[in-house]
Structures are given as structure tokens and as C-alpha cells.
Design a protein around this motif. Sequence first.
Motif, PDB file in Angstrom:
ATOM      1  N   CYS A 146       0.702  -1.270  -0.071  1.00 31.14           N
ATOM      2  CA  CYS A 146      -0.013  -0.697   0.562  1.00 31.14           C
ATOM      3  C   CYS A 146       0.864   1.632  -0.139  1.00 31.14           C
ATOM      4  N   LEU A 147       0.221   2.283  -0.871  1.00 33.94           N
ATOM      5  CA  LEU A 147       0.945   3.558  -0.622  1.00 33.94           C
ATOM      6  C   LEU A 147       0.663   4.466   0.478  1.00 33.94           C
ATOM      7  N   GLY A 148       1.248   4.971   0.532  1.00 34.53           N
ATOM      8  CA  GLY A 148       0.273   6.162   1.713  1.00 34.53           C
ATOM      9  C   GLY A 148       1.187   7.032   2.965  1.00 34.53           C
ATOM     10  N   MET A 149       0.612   7.946   3.439  1.00 35.85           N
ATOM     11  CA  MET A 149       1.257   8.522   4.533  1.00 35.85           C
ATOM     12  C   MET A 149       0.536   8.700   5.940  1.00 35.85           C
ATOM     13  N   VAL A 150       1.541   7.792   6.927  1.00 40.40           N
ATOM     14  CA  VAL A 150       0.907   8.201   8.554  1.00 40.40           C
ATOM     15  C   VAL A 150       2.200   8.718   9.336  1.00 40.40           C
ATOM     16  N   SER A 151       1.243   9.623  10.067  1.00 37.76           N
ATOM     17  CA  SER A 151       1.674  10.489  10.816  1.00 37.76           C
ATOM     18  C   SER A 151       2.016  10.492  12.255  1.00 37.76           C
ATOM     19  N   THR A 152       2.366  10.460  13.492  1.00 34.39           N
ATOM     20  CA  THR A 152       1.575  10.458  14.727  1.00 34.39           C
ATOM     21  C   THR A 152       3.471  10.740  15.380  1.00 34.39           C
ATOM     22  N   HIS A 153       2.854  10.888  16.532  1.00 30.00           N
ATOM     23  CA  HIS A 153       3.882  11.636  17.761  1.00 30.00           C
ATOM     24  C   HIS A 153       3.562   9.889  18.533  1.00 30.00           C
ATOM     25  N   LEU A 154       3.713   8.972  18.309  1.00 36.32           N
ATOM     26  CA  LEU A 154       4.097   8.244  19.205  1.00 36.32           C
ATOM     27  C   LEU A 154       5.933   7.315  19.120  1.00 36.32           C
ATOM     28  N   HIS A 155       6.512   8.214  19.374  1.00 39.95           N
ATOM     29  CA  HIS A 155       7.882   7.874  19.285  1.00 39.95           C
ATOM     30  C   HIS A 155       8.283   6.033  19.215  1.00 39.95           C
ATOM     31  N   GLY A 156       7.845   5.762  20.294  1.00 38.69           N
ATOM     32  CA  GLY A 156       8.139   4.986  20.818  1.00 38.69           C
ATOM     33  C   GLY A 156       7.654   3.674  19.376  1.00 38.69           C
ATOM     34  N   ILE A 157       7.112   4.184  18.534  1.00 35.60           N
ATOM     35  CA  ILE A 157       6.881   2.756  17.324  1.00 35.60           C
ATOM     36  C   ILE A 157       8.395   3.147  16.793  1.00 35.60           C
ATOM     37  N   PHE A 158       9.399   3.633  16.791  1.00 31.19           N
ATOM     38  CA  PHE A 158      10.773   3.792  15.851  1.00 31.19           C
ATOM     39  C   PHE A 158      10.986   1.774  16.476  1.00 31.19           C
ATOM     40  N   ASN A 159      10.667   1.976  18.180  1.00 29.85           N
ATOM     41  CA  ASN A 159      11.877   1.496  18.473  1.00 29.85           C
ATOM     42  C   ASN A 159      11.231  -0.371  18.365  1.00 29.85           C
ATOM     43  N   LEU A 160      10.170  -0.598  17.878  1.00 31.72           N
ATOM     44  CA  LEU A 160       9.285  -1.541  17.476  1.00 31.72           C
ATOM     45  C   LEU A 160       9.984  -2.889  16.546  1.00 31.72           C
ATOM     46  N   PRO A 161      10.641  -4.206  16.786  1.00 28.88           N
ATOM     47  CA  PRO A 161      10.396  -4.825  16.006  1.00 28.88           C
ATOM     48  C   PRO A 161       9.879  -4.793  14.521  1.00 28.88           C
ATOM     49  N   LEU A 162       9.930  -3.702  13.977  1.00 26.92           N
ATOM     50  CA  LEU A 162       8.710  -4.448  12.673  1.00 26.92           C
ATOM     51  C   LEU A 162       9.483  -4.606  11.619  1.00 26.92           C
ATOM     52  N   THR A 163       8.687  -4.954  10.335  1.00 21.14           N
ATOM     53  CA  THR A 163       9.407  -6.149   9.771  1.00 21.14           C
ATOM     54  C   THR A 163       9.033  -5.472   8.429  1.00 21.14           C
ATOM     55  N   THR A 164       9.596  -4.594   7.886  1.00 20.83           N
ATOM     56  CA  THR A 164       9.206  -4.309   6.343  1.00 20.83           C
ATOM     57  C   THR A 164      10.754  -3.822   5.600  1.00 20.83           C
ATOM     58  N   LYS A 165      10.031  -3.613   4.050  1.00 21.56           N
ATOM     59  CA  LYS A 165      10.960  -2.977   3.116  1.00 21.56           C
ATOM     60  C   LYS A 165      10.492  -1.896   2.987  1.00 21.56           C
ATOM     61  N   ASN A 166       9.817  -1.221   2.796  1.00 18.68           N
ATOM     62  CA  ASN A 166       9.788  -0.531   1.377  1.00 18.68           C
ATOM     63  C   ASN A 166       9.167   0.975   2.994  1.00 18.68           C
ATOM     64  N   ILE A 167       9.132   0.667   4.147  1.00 17.09           N
ATOM     65  CA  ILE A 167       8.830   2.262   4.458  1.00 17.09           C
ATOM     66  C   ILE A 167      10.486   3.463   4.654  1.00 17.09           C
ATOM     67  N   VAL A 168      10.146   4.348   4.344  1.00 16.62           N
ATOM     68  CA  VAL A 168      10.601   5.638   4.221  1.00 16.62           C
ATOM     69  C   VAL A 168      10.240   6.547   5.859  1.00 16.62           C
ATOM     70  N   HIS A 169      11.497   6.564   6.685  1.00 17.44           N
ATOM     71  CA  HIS A 169      10.638   7.720   8.030  1.00 17.44           C
ATOM     72  C   HIS A 169      11.315   9.418   7.017  1.00 17.44           C
TER      73      HIS A 169
END
Length: 618
Positions: free
Chosen positions: A374-397
Amino acid sequence: GYCIISVLETMKTYSAEDGLTEEALVTKLRTCRCHHLFLHTSLKHNSSGTCRWGEFGEGGLLWGECSARHFEWFEGSPVNELLFKVKELYSLDDKVTFRNVTVSSENRPRPLHLGTATQIGAIPTEGIPCLLKVLLPSNCTGLPVVYVRDLLLNPPAYVIASRIQAACKLMSNVTCSIPEFTCVSSAKLVKLLELREANHIEFCKIKSVLDEILQMHKNSELNEILKLLMDPAWVATGLKVDFETLVSECEWVSRRIGEMISSDGESDQKMSTYPIIPSEFFEDMESSWKGRVRRIHLEEEFAEVERAAEALSLAITEDFIPIILRIKATTAPFGGPKGEILYVLVDEICRGTETAKGTCIAGSIVETLDTIGCLGMVSTHLHGIFNLPLTTKNIVHKAMGTECVDGQTKPTWKLIDGICKESLAFETAQREGIPETLIQRAEELYFSVYAKDAISGRNDKNLEMFPSDTSVNSSNEASDQLSVIRNRAIRSKMDSANRMEVLWKEVEIAVTIMCQEKLYELYKIKGTSELAEINCVKISAREQPPPSTIGASSVYVMLRPDKKLYVGETDDLEGRVRAHRSKDGMRNAPFLYFLVPGKSMACQLETLLINQLPNHGF
């Protein structure tokens, strides 16, 4: 005695040394590079009364040295005739003047004998090692070696020698970091400037020398050394300059060069980047000229290049991107039945729930959207999300850009690459008119409860700043010392306008607290009479450790270009810094170090930092 007159065409200077012995003169001829040699006819008339100079003992050594070279005889006034011949050789105008830089030889020790100079290797001789190579560090080459060699061959007057010795003694005891001491050939620079052939590299070297002089002037420890070096510099260059004049001229020239050339810290000359065009393309096209001259002098050229790069990107986008997006959407497992492009916009994802669980839900959603293409944009102030062990390939910060205006950090409303964990809440509240007393109280509460966040950048209130198993007696002197460090860490305000300084301050606080607590534990166990204090010293780019670190055990932290930390311990800090900076991309890596009593202690603290710094978000 003999007299030698040296003329330096590039510097337009000449000097005369008289009262020299035959050996001293031969030594000078063997250690200096002269393009042309002229002998005065007075050498022909020796004490034997014959014009066949050198045949009967006196002058034989000098004659043997000169006869092996190409030379010309001349007569008349030595200085005037030599200057005339130099102007003739280099096609100089008669109006060109040469400055006399002769230093009086009064009260000056005699030069080394030829035999002594040969035996210590000051004069290169086959089979005889050079004493200087043994005494000086292996990385000391070029101009510094030549200068020390000349001091040995031609000792200066006592006053000059005493100033050099005093400067060396002070330098061996300084505790601050010292400049790299850029060494450049003055004759070469003058020639390049005179011919208008100096490039960006040469101007950077000149500015480095000037900035290092100014750095010494601004530092109380180094300023005294700089003053002591004024007279030795006069003897070496023949140019006597007042100290205040030197400083003011360095400031002016450095500022003028800085107004023209581009420095490493400028962000407006980065290579063009477009996601759809390989970065190597722009590197090949722009690296040869960008970063040389300040952009303000080349605005039209920069604008033309940017228009061309944008046009290229637009052409590729219009031809290829729609097709690529359509293919991605139709091949996605959850794509629309008719091949529609799936595009999602989410603002403040999972904001209306409990922070920790909401962060995990948001991470799961983002991970799923990435999986289905999926293409899109997600905004957040939940800074803890950057420390989660997510499995992603196309995410751009991406993050909101900021700039410092009148000492305040303000958003630019532009997206930049990277992760931002700072919401500028206090700055925003102040800008919106919240009373200053409320903001100050909020800051106090924040640092008292979330002190660890000030170090690690995490927003986890369950983490504590200090180990709970450390018992501290407030009446104890060591405990008071540790308490001061803790309070300093809690109340320290970070300047968000300079992220690098903020990061270094966080690292320094974390290192100081962890190592000081470790030393306090050892202090209680071993019952030593004195508690060592952690005193961190920063080594910025183009600086090096002071000589006082030689042979001392130290622990250091290096900030790599990828913002990761490297921890090490050594008894040769200068060599270790040099080794790290010799690697690709590490030339300007900054360091933080502190000295400890003994290698065993250094190893313990190194292990402590390696294990604990990751727990603090580094």
C-alpha cells in the motif's frame, strides 16, 4: 669565517649568515635545496696565495662539495649582484624588491660539525640511521621534521631556544584538545597565490592554519603557548609581527576566505537527489564542482542545475512512475479488483488510546500496509513505534524540518529525511502564549520523571535514570560528588537548535553518570583513599588529544557518521584517533574521552559502556 647568502625567489626575501666554519657551510649546502649556486671570487684567494682554490688543504672540503655541483663565479657586492642575477634568471622586473630577513647571529651557538651531523643522520648518509626518525613519532613527517633538523644543525640564540623549550613544557601539560596544526609550505602557497592558481584545497589549508591560530588564542591554556611561539616564528620566517596584529589579521583573512569558499557544514550544496534517479548519476555530474565556492556567488549556476535535475526527474516520473504504481497495485494481494491504486493517509494514528498498546497497534497497522504494498502517509507522535521490531521493506522515515530563528527552534513546514523524537512541546507552548512559570514547572516535572528520555530519546516512563541497587550515603564525600553530577544531568537543558551538540551532551551525561557510579562502587569495595572523578574532554573535528594523554590509560567514545557510537580503551589515544580517522568517511569523526588510573580500570569501564549505552538508547 665564511658567509652564505640565501635568496628565496618565491617569498622575495634574502638572508645572510656570516662567521661560518667550512664544515658549517658544507653542512648547509648538503641540507638545503638550491636551484642555483654562485661562488664569489674572493674564495679563490686563500692563505696559500694561489688562485687554485682548495688544492693546498684550506677550503678543500668546501671545494669538493661545490665542484660536484654546477656553479658560477661572480664578483662585486655579494648581495646586490646576487639579487641582480636572481631577477635575471626569473625574468623579474627591476622594480621588484626583496626583503632582508637576516637574523643576527650574535650570542648564537655554533652550528653542528659536519661529522656530528653525519653521525646522527641529520645529513642523509647511507648506512647511518636518522636520529630524528627514532626520537619523533612515526606520523611526524615533512615540514615539522625539517624544522627540528634545522634547529639541531643551526641552534638558535638562547632567548629563542628558551621560548621553544617553555612552549614544549606547557604543551606537554595541557588538558584540553589541541588543533591538528596544519603544516603548509609558505613558499608554495605564495607562488600559487601570486600566479592565481590556488584552488579550493589550498584555500582550505590556509583557513585551517588561521583558524588553528585563533583557536589557540581563544583558549587560555593554548594562548600562552601561542605567545611563546611568536619569536621562534620570527626567526624561521624573518617576519616580526605584533601578537595582536597577528590575531586580528588572522580573523580578517579567515573571515574573507570563509565568505568565498564552501565549508563541510553547508547543507545547501548537497548532491541533487531524486528517489527515481540513481545517486551515482548526480555524484558523477556534480561532485567536481559542488562544495567548492559558496552558493551565494553561484546562484544562477545552481538554479540552472536544479532546473535541469528537476526536469529530468519529471520526465522519468511522467513516463515510468504511473506504470510502476499501477503494476504494484494490481499485483498486491489486497489490491482493488480493477487494479485501483491503494493509497492511505492516516494522521496521528492510534492517538486516542493508552500509549504503549496504541503504539503496538499502530506498528501492526503500518507493518500490514507495507506487506500488501500500500502507498500512503502515516503521521504520529508515538515515538515508541521507532523502537518496535517491525518487519518492513518499503517504509521511508520523514520528519518535520526545523530552523533556529533568534535563538528559538521553529518548524520550517518542510519534510526532511530521518526520524524525529522531539515534538518541541515546550517551545510550542511558549510560542502560543503559555505563561513562562508554567513552562518552567513543566520542564522541571519532565526532567524529574522522564530524566532517562533526556539521555536516550525514548518516551518510556517505566525506565529509571539510575540503578536502584546503588545505595548512596549523602554524608559521604563521594556520594555528594555523585549527587552533583546527577543534579547536573537532570537540570541540563539541551539546545535543540544544534542536534549534534545535543547528542554529544546526552552522551557525555550518560557516560559520566554510569562511569562515576561504577567508580563509586569500586571505591566502596576496595576502600581506596581517593575517588577518581570522571572528566570528559571532547575532541572535535580537526582536533587531536593533548600530549598529556601519551602513555595514560583512557576510555573514549567515538561518534560515527551513521550516528552510532564506538567505545574503546587505549594507552595511545592520539594513535587510536588517527587510526579511526584514516578510514573512509571518518576524517572528521568527533571523540569524547576521559583518563582513568590504570589499564585494568579502563577495561572495566569500556565493558560497562559497551553493555549499558544501548540500554540508554545509544
